[in-house]
Design an enzyme around this catalytic site. Sequence first.
Site: not given
Length: 261
Positions: A156, A163
């Site tokens: 990720y 995020k």
Amino acid sequence: MSSSQPTAIVFGIANKRSIAWGVTQKLHAQGVKLTVAYQGERFERAIRKLLEGEGITDALLVTCDVTEEGAVDRVFDAHMEQWGRLDHVVHSIAFAKREELEGNFTDTSRDGFLLAQEISAFSLIPMARAAKRLMSDGGSIIAMTYLAAQRVVANYNVMGSAKASLEHVVRQLAFELGEQNIRVNAVSAGPLQTVSARGVAGFSGILKVYADKTPLKRNITLEEVANASWFLLSEQASGITGQCLFVDSGYSIMASSGDEI
């Protein structure tokens, strides 16, 4: 035109699997008038088809590249010209270069890092700034996040950093906008088969881990994320701001055992 019904601006519909699309369906079912912001002509035809298939014939569609100065303000101005009021904003946009979502995080490029931050996190700030000047009677804003903001998720990479930034932006905005009765929250959804998620190397393995390891022993649905989003947007959550609501079949409560998440 001034609407007596609540209205919302939704950013981030790409196709029928988009979280933003699930939220749009829920908003429509609740009688909310809609403005849909999309990026580029290639999305317009597909989005119009989705809206028409759902019986949403009066939505306002506005093109918006959040990296372009003034683009977000133009969406909000067009919305107010069409509807005359603003109640809800849905931020469901995220982007990172595909090459940044595999391999070593130490190989992240400067441009890739900054681009992911600008689109996925910073973009919420101009949206909130525009909402602040238009939500004279208060309102609600939600953003979509993921567990990788708080824990390491293999591959990720730069999106996890984006995020994490997004979740802090949510808290900071909740603090600043609270006096105007504008609530800002985040929904942290478990993995779904979205276009963005499929860009992460090894995504199919993440789905299997969630199904095996969550307390509910299954993956979540788009409808479940939409229901939680509507809750946070609605007056049912009138006392909730600055929070991150997990919709992940309970995975986030589990201790890590070294599995890919």
